[in-house]
Design a protein around this motif. Structure first.
Motif, PDB file in Angstrom:
ATOM      1  N   TRP A 181      44.407  86.766  32.680  1.00  0.00           N
ATOM      2  CA  TRP A 181      43.009  86.648  32.233  1.00  0.00           C
ATOM      3  C   TRP A 181      42.763  85.270  31.638  1.00  0.00           C
ATOM      4  CZ3 TRP A 181      40.507  85.736  27.615  1.00  0.00           C
ATOM      5  CH2 TRP A 181      39.139  86.083  27.557  1.00  0.00           C
ATOM      6  N   SER A 182      43.696  84.788  30.832  1.00  0.00           N
ATOM      7  CA  SER A 182      43.535  83.472  30.206  1.00  0.00           C
ATOM      8  C   SER A 182      43.523  82.352  31.240  1.00  0.00           C
ATOM      9  CB  SER A 182      44.639  83.231  29.175  1.00  0.00           C
ATOM     10  OG  SER A 182      45.920  83.352  29.766  1.00  0.00           O
ATOM     11  N   ASP A 183      44.272  82.504  32.338  1.00  0.00           N
ATOM     12  CA  ASP A 183      44.247  81.498  33.409  1.00  0.00           C
ATOM     13  C   ASP A 183      42.867  81.450  34.058  1.00  0.00           C
ATOM     14  OD1 ASP A 183      46.956  80.930  33.031  1.00  0.00           O
ATOM     15  OD2 ASP A 183      47.587  82.439  34.480  1.00  0.00           O
ATOM     16  N   ALA A 184      42.291  82.625  34.277  1.00  0.00           N
ATOM     17  CA  ALA A 184      40.959  82.686  34.870  1.00  0.00           C
ATOM     18  C   ALA A 184      39.921  82.029  33.951  1.00  0.00           C
ATOM     19  CB  ALA A 184      40.570  84.138  35.154  1.00  0.00           C
ATOM     20  N   VAL A 185      40.061  82.244  32.653  1.00  0.00           N
ATOM     21  CA  VAL A 185      39.158  81.641  31.678  1.00  0.00           C
ATOM     22  C   VAL A 185      39.290  80.121  31.682  1.00  0.00           C
ATOM     23  CG1 VAL A 185      38.887  81.344  29.180  1.00  0.00           C
ATOM     24  CG2 VAL A 185      38.887  83.637  30.179  1.00  0.00           C
ATOM     25  N   ARG A 186      40.513  79.622  31.747  1.00  0.00           N
ATOM     26  CA  ARG A 186      40.717  78.169  31.795  1.00  0.00           C
ATOM     27  C   ARG A 186      40.087  77.571  33.065  1.00  0.00           C
ATOM     28  NH1 ARG A 186      45.913  79.741  29.589  1.00  0.00           N
ATOM     29  NH2 ARG A 186      46.141  78.911  27.468  1.00  0.00           N
ATOM     30  N   PHE A 187      40.207  78.283  34.167  1.00  0.00           N
ATOM     31  CA  PHE A 187      39.572  77.836  35.403  1.00  0.00           C
ATOM     32  C   PHE A 187      38.061  77.745  35.219  1.00  0.00           C
ATOM     33  CE2 PHE A 187      37.332  78.693  39.342  1.00  0.00           C
ATOM     34  CZ  PHE A 187      37.983  77.908  40.289  1.00  0.00           C
ATOM     35  N   CYS A 188      37.480  78.777  34.591  1.00  0.00           N
ATOM     36  CA  CYS A 188      36.031  78.765  34.353  1.00  0.00           C
ATOM     37  C   CYS A 188      35.615  77.534  33.558  1.00  0.00           C
ATOM     38  CB  CYS A 188      35.619  80.029  33.602  1.00  0.00           C
ATOM     39  SG  CYS A 188      35.689  81.560  34.558  1.00  0.00           S
ATOM     40  N   ASN A 189      36.346  77.226  32.484  1.00  0.00           N
ATOM     41  CA  ASN A 189      36.004  76.066  31.671  1.00  0.00           C
ATOM     42  C   ASN A 189      36.154  74.757  32.440  1.00  0.00           C
ATOM     43  OD1 ASN A 189      35.320  77.575  29.436  1.00  0.00           O
ATOM     44  ND2 ASN A 189      36.765  76.564  28.063  1.00  0.00           N
ATOM     45  N   LYS A 190      37.231  74.651  33.204  1.00  0.00           N
ATOM     46  CA  LYS A 190      37.453  73.442  33.985  1.00  0.00           C
ATOM     47  C   LYS A 190      36.352  73.256  35.012  1.00  0.00           C
ATOM     48  CE  LYS A 190      40.023  69.947  35.398  1.00  0.00           C
ATOM     49  NZ  LYS A 190      40.245  68.744  34.558  1.00  0.00           N
ATOM     50  N   ARG A 191      35.978  74.308  35.661  1.00  0.00           N
ATOM     51  CA  ARG A 191      34.905  74.248  36.657  1.00  0.00           C
ATOM     52  C   ARG A 191      33.588  73.838  35.994  1.00  0.00           C
ATOM     53  NH1 ARG A 191      33.517  79.330  40.737  1.00  0.00           N
ATOM     54  NH2 ARG A 191      31.615  78.477  41.663  1.00  0.00           N
ATOM     55  N   SER A 192      33.351  74.360  34.790  1.00  0.00           N
ATOM     56  CA  SER A 192      32.137  73.996  34.056  1.00  0.00           C
ATOM     57  C   SER A 192      32.122  72.508  33.732  1.00  0.00           C
ATOM     58  CB  SER A 192      32.052  74.805  32.753  1.00  0.00           C
ATOM     59  OG  SER A 192      31.999  76.182  33.006  1.00  0.00           O
ATOM     60  N   GLU A 193      33.243  72.003  33.254  1.00  0.00           N
ATOM     61  CA  GLU A 193      33.326  70.589  32.878  1.00  0.00           C
ATOM     62  C   GLU A 193      33.076  69.675  34.077  1.00  0.00           C
ATOM     63  OE1 GLU A 193      37.195  70.455  31.244  1.00  0.00           O
ATOM     64  OE2 GLU A 193      36.627  71.465  29.362  1.00  0.00           O
TER      65      GLU A 193
END
Length: 301
Positions: free
Chosen positions: A127-139
């Motif tokens: 789950w935390s990996d998916a969250v990090r992906f979301c943030n990276k994609r946002s940036e």
């Protein structure tokens, strides 16, 4: 063993053993359920057209579908932890496809998946990996990230990408339907829409090969389980807000939805709930069944 069907009694307890990880099995928590029998009401809501790919993931697999606001009956009376109740949902954008290994590798620089293939859904994702992906994609798209990576809390007012709430996921999956599957009461046609134990051949398949649901979402059931933002709680539906519910404020496990390639047709029902500890999906545990797709706020009209 990875790649073999999961026995029903083990599936209900979220136990997926892999060689060399026997100590970890002691930590796995089961899914406690209680009996409920509330009746359901009709669902309401229609989608808009698919949106263009975002700059950071510019390929066909990153298209998003705009889901318009609406209300629907969330849950299913046959599920002991899913008391049917009417929910109102604000509009949002949702990935048309599961996040692929190609997309994940491009943004994160690594690929945790067991079943390698650029067009395959990324799996063995915490789950935390998916969250990090979301943030990276946002940036990379110059949007405000939704997640605080210290507290893991989500800012739902931010413009960036995040994991869907459980209510958003089910609303999008049902696509206006009131039946156990978005295509009807019987799983007879499931093979037209999903990769599951009966037809997947023992491994996940490339995204977008089956028919989409009526709102244009591919692999919304089957292929890999999809992480949601919410913590899991057995009786949460009895306490949930009726407008944009976002799950309990705390918990041990996170919600997953949609079924997966090694699971049976029952788990692909729109109202079926599953849950897992957010940190267990790694190579050691062999959890090659967990993937995700992103959502974000709908653009201002």
């Amino acid at each position: 063993m990875p790649g073999s069907p999961v026995p029903t009694e083990m599936r209900k307890q979220n136990i997926l053993p892999a060689p060399g990880c026997f100590l970890a099995l002691l930590m796995l928590a089961g899914c406690e359920r209680k009996h409920q029998d509330d009746s359901a009401k009709p669902a309401v809501g229609t989608p808009n057209v698919a949106m263009a790919a975002s700059p950071s993931t510019a390929n066909a697999a990153s298209e998003m579908v705009q889901i318009l606001p609406g209300r629907f009956v969330m849950g299913e009376k046959s599920e002991v932890d899913a008391t049917p109740h009417e929910v109102t949902i604000s509009g949002f954008l949702m990935d048309k496809y599961l996040v692929s290994q190609e997309q994940y590798q491009k943004l994160m620089g690594s690929n945790p998946s067991r079943w390698k293939g650029d067009k395959n859904p990324v799996e063995q994702v915490r789950w935390s990996d998916a969250v990090r992906f979301c943030n990276k994609r946002s940036e990379l798209d110059k949007l405000q990230p939704c997640y605080d990576l210290q507290s893991w809390s989500c800012n739902f007012d931010a413009s960036g990408y995040r994991l869907p709430t459980e209510a958003e996921w089910e609303y999008a999956c049902r696509a206006g339907s009131t039946t156990p599957y978005f295509f009807g009461d019987s799983p007879a046609r499931l093979g037209d829409y999903a990769w599951f134990a009966k037809n997947a051949g023992g491994h996940p398949r490339p995204v977008g090969q089956k028919q989409p649901n009526p709102w244009g979402l591919y692999d919304i059931c089957g292929n890999v389980w999809e992480w949601c933002n919410d913590f899991y709680k057995v009786d949460y539906y009895q306490q949930a807000a009726r407008e944009n519910p976002r799950g309990p404020t705390a918990g041990e496990n996170k919600v997953l939805r949609g079924g997966a390639w090694r699971f049976n047709a029952e788990s692909c029902r729109s109202g079926y709930r599953y849950n897992e500890n957010p940190g267990y999906a790694d190579v050691c545990f062999g959890y090659d069944i967990y993937g995700f797709r992103c959502v974000r706020k709908a653009p201002a009209q």
